[in-house]
Scaffold this motif. Structure first.
Motif, PDB file in Angstrom:
ATOM      1  N   SER B 140       0.801  -1.388  -0.049  1.00 12.08           N
ATOM      2  CA  SER B 140      -0.278  -0.230  -0.149  1.00 12.08           C
ATOM      3  C   SER B 140       0.699   1.484  -0.209  1.00 12.08           C
ATOM      4  O   SER B 140       1.769   1.804   0.361  1.00 12.08           O
ATOM      5  N   LYS B 205      -7.157  -4.336  -9.427  1.00  4.15           N
ATOM      6  CA  LYS B 205      -7.483  -5.062  -7.854  1.00  4.15           C
ATOM      7  C   LYS B 205      -8.339  -3.266  -7.485  1.00  4.15           C
ATOM      8  O   LYS B 205      -8.321  -3.297  -6.676  1.00  4.15           O
ATOM      9  N   GLU B 206      -7.183  -2.954  -7.793  1.00  2.00           N
ATOM     10  CA  GLU B 206      -7.739  -1.268  -8.097  1.00  2.00           C
ATOM     11  C   GLU B 206      -9.192  -0.519  -7.787  1.00  2.00           C
ATOM     12  O   GLU B 206     -10.102  -0.648  -6.655  1.00  2.00           O
ATOM     13  N   VAL B 209     -11.350  -2.362  -4.967  1.00  2.00           N
ATOM     14  CA  VAL B 209     -11.268  -1.624  -3.913  1.00  2.00           C
ATOM     15  C   VAL B 209     -12.263  -0.525  -3.266  1.00  2.00           C
ATOM     16  O   VAL B 209     -12.348   0.584  -5.067  1.00  2.00           O
ATOM     17  N   THR B 210     -12.740  -0.929  -2.680  1.00  2.00           N
ATOM     18  CA  THR B 210     -14.111   0.783  -2.389  1.00  2.00           C
ATOM     19  C   THR B 210     -13.645   1.186  -1.415  1.00  2.00           C
ATOM     20  O   THR B 210     -13.856   2.736  -1.554  1.00  2.00           O
ATOM     21  N   ASP B 211     -13.060   0.840  -0.448  1.00  2.00           N
ATOM     22  CA  ASP B 211     -12.703   1.779   0.941  1.00  2.00           C
ATOM     23  C   ASP B 211     -11.106   2.258   0.785  1.00  2.00           C
ATOM     24  O   ASP B 211     -10.120   1.661   0.235  1.00  2.00           O
ATOM     25  N   GLU B 212     -11.203   3.720   0.517  1.00  2.00           N
ATOM     26  CA  GLU B 212      -9.789   4.343  -0.246  1.00  2.00           C
ATOM     27  C   GLU B 212      -9.136   4.386   0.501  1.00  2.00           C
ATOM     28  O   GLU B 212      -7.749   4.450   0.782  1.00  2.00           O
ATOM     29  N   SER B 213      -8.758   4.495   1.898  1.00  2.00           N
ATOM     30  CA  SER B 213      -7.785   3.985   2.656  1.00  2.00           C
ATOM     31  C   SER B 213      -6.972   2.604   2.622  1.00  2.00           C
ATOM     32  O   SER B 213      -5.926   2.224   2.949  1.00  2.00           O
ATOM     33  N   ALA B 215      -6.418   1.703  -0.656  1.00  2.00           N
ATOM     34  CA  ALA B 215      -6.165   1.141  -1.896  1.00  2.00           C
ATOM     35  C   ALA B 215      -4.339   1.075  -1.758  1.00  2.00           C
ATOM     36  O   ALA B 215      -3.672   1.323  -0.307  1.00  2.00           O
ATOM     37  N   THR B 216      -4.129  -0.237  -3.025  1.00  2.00           N
ATOM     38  CA  THR B 216      -2.766   0.239  -3.051  1.00  2.00           C
ATOM     39  C   THR B 216      -2.207   1.458  -3.484  1.00  2.00           C
ATOM     40  O   THR B 216      -0.889   1.483  -3.716  1.00  2.00           O
ATOM     41  N   SER B 218      -1.455   5.642  -5.324  1.00  2.00           N
ATOM     42  CA  SER B 218      -2.159   6.549  -4.755  1.00  2.00           C
ATOM     43  C   SER B 218      -2.451   7.084  -6.066  1.00  2.00           C
ATOM     44  O   SER B 218      -2.785   6.436  -6.589  1.00  2.00           O
ATOM     45  N   VAL B 222      -2.707   5.976  -9.778  1.00  2.00           N
ATOM     46  CA  VAL B 222      -3.378   5.669 -10.772  1.00  2.00           C
ATOM     47  C   VAL B 222      -3.102   5.733 -11.990  1.00  2.00           C
ATOM     48  O   VAL B 222      -3.032   5.260 -12.767  1.00  2.00           O
TER      49      VAL B 222
END
Lengths: 194, 318
Positions: B140, B205-206, B209-213, B215-216, B218, B222
């Motif tokens: 991350s 994978k990104e 992800v629903t929760d921003e914290s 996220a792998t 930045s 992205v």
């Protein structure tokens, strides 16, 4: 043999050392593409025959399709690995490539290279809340603040911090701050004396 | 981020860097001198913690016996250009030893008390730089930390401009800046390399992800990855894909992209005792094993089996 030419492309790229850029082999690619089209047409014919009720040729369709996929895979791998080399060179030489390497690249590769440059530059600018950081600098861990360098060609006056200037003449050695002469080393004007 | 307290109360070292009170140097001063109000570095949040790293560094150098000219131990006079700059030369081994000693490495470690990270549900407590370099996949992102460090460098460079030119402290500080910059660059370079290699895998994978914290990548990364993927695809299209027979024209990232090998083995050091870590048997013969990881132990294990421990900080990669 089927897909032989495509394998030849891969072999050719593999034989050249890392860090070298062989010429873009457009002719072989053209041959492979032609082979693919021929295979496809033959397949088309046999599939039509199968649909019409004659199943004798159906296993041939499978074989040709496998060859088609293999050809495509080889072609894409060839392109991808060339791009990887181009990318490595971006990190090694900076945003302007030496002419001999450029000559061995095809037009779309140069376009890709420019796009890559732009993308990388905008990423590096966005670092540090907009102040930017040049990631292509500081490749090696710093050992000393100053390093001894030998001048390989006449460069003229070079300004180091706070208004000090040195005259870089061929075959002279200097003791310069590493941070500031790094880019000259990479351009081949200076050489680091161990 | 400078504290707005009266800077004349700071000790000389704090004043040079402008990082504020709270260096180790201040702690060692004899009482009675003007103190800059040293507190435990951890209480100072991020700034303080970086400061502590740096000051440990210099502190050790200066405490060696040959350097009794330490301004606040015996002679209060500041170090002038006439002072032997050979001070540095007299102790090269110490300096060398310190080159990559822990303070520098810890610079990329988030401190537990750091308010910046408090929002994150899984504060990684191992040095981000090391983890990133050792891990087979992308970890991350720590972009707040990176931004903070870059800000530090800029501030320190500004402050150093006020220093006298031949002050020997200048060399130490500049070296330190160079090292920090190298670490940040190396960290970000490693990430970029992985992003370029595993572009499609990471983007996919990104997307899940629903929760921003969690996220792998930045936001900047992205953008970079998306741009990179589309450039690659258009390159393939122009050269090959539009010339091949119709049924082979589609570009299927799932079939053609590189994925990280999560089954690769990593060296790890255990920071918190964790009993009963399940090691699955992939051969399907049901020979699953449970291993107890004791604090301080070092193991060579498959990344997949221990990745959750890495994320909650129970182990660190070495």
């Amino acid at each position: 043999m089927l897909a032989d030419k495509a394998l030849e492309l891969i072999r050719e790229l593999d034989r050249t050392k890392d860090g070298q850029m062989p010429a873009f082999n457009e002719d072989t690619i053209r041959i492979v593409l032609e082979e693919m089209n021929t295979l496809f047409e033959q397949n088309q014919r046999d599939v039509n025959a199968t649909v019409a009720g004659d199943v004798r040729y159906f296993s041939g369709v499978h074989l040709r399709h496998a060859a088609l996929e293999r050809n495509r895979r080889c072609l894409l791998a060839y392109l991808y690995n060339r791009l990887e080399r181009v990318r490595d060179m971006r990190w090694e030489f900076g945003s302007i490539l030496p002419a001999d390497i450029r000559a061995n690249m095809c037009e779309p590769e140069i376009i890709w290279f420019n796009k890559y440059n732009k993308n990388l530059a905008s990423y590096m600018r966005s670092l540090g809340e907009g102040t930017g950081l040049d990631l292509t600098q500081d490749i090696k861990p710093p050992k000393n603040l100053y390093i001894e360098v030998r001048c390989l060609q006449d460069y003229g006056e070079f300004e180091i911090e706070e208004g000090d200037t040195v005259v870089l003449q061929k075959n002279t050695t200097h003791y310069l701050p590493m941070a500031q002469c790094q880019h000259l080393i990479r351009q081949g004007i200076l050489e680091h004396v161990e | 981020m400078r504290t707005n307290e009266d800077s004349s109360l700071w000790c000389g070292w704090c004043r040079i860097t402008g990082l504020g009170r709270g260096c180790h140097a201040c702690a060692s001063r004899s009482p009675g001198r003007r103190s800059c109000g040293w507190r435990r570095p951890l209480n100072l949040g991020f700034r303080g913690f970086v400061t502590s790293g740096r000051w440990c560094h210099i502190f050790v150098v200066l405490r060696s016996p040959s350097l009794s000219l330490y301004p606040w131990t015996s002679t209060p006079s500041p170090l002038s250009p006439s002072h032997p700059s050979s001070l540095l030369l007299s102790s090269p081994p110490t300096l060398l030893e310190l080159n990559y000693s822990s303070p520098s490495l810890q610079l990329l470690t988030p401190s537990p008390s750091q308010s910046l990270r408090s929002a994150s549900p899984r504060p990684s407590r191992s040095p981000a730089w090391m983890t990133e370099r050792m891990s087979p996949t992308l970890e991350s992102h720590q972009s707040e930390l990176v931004d903070c460090m870059l800000d530090q460098i800029n501030q320190m460079t500004e402050n150093l401009k006020r220093c006298k030119k031949h002050d020997f402290r200048l060399a130490i500080h500049k070296m330190e800046i160079d090292r920090i910059r190298y670490m940040i660059s190396s960290y970000l370079r490693t990430r970029l390399e992985k992003i370029e290699k595993f572009t499609h895998y990471l983007l996919e994978k990104e997307g899940r992800v629903t929760d921003e914290s969690l996220a792998t990548l930045s936001p900047a990364e992205v953008n970079y990855a998306k741009e990179y993927a589309s450039n690659l695809e258009s390159h393939f299209q122009t050269l090959i894909l539009q010339h091949v027979p119709e049924n082979l024209r589609a570009f299927d990232p799932n079939k053609m992209s590189v994925k990280p090998n999560l089954d690769s083995y990593v060296f790890l050091k255990v920071k918190e005792t964790t009993p009963g870590v399940l090691i699955e048997d992939d051969t399907g013969e049901g020979r699953d094993e449970e291993v107890d990881l004791d604090e301080g132990g070092q193991h060579l294990m498959r990344y997949k089996s221990v990745s959750h421990l890495l994320h909650n900080g129970a182990i660190s990669l070495i």
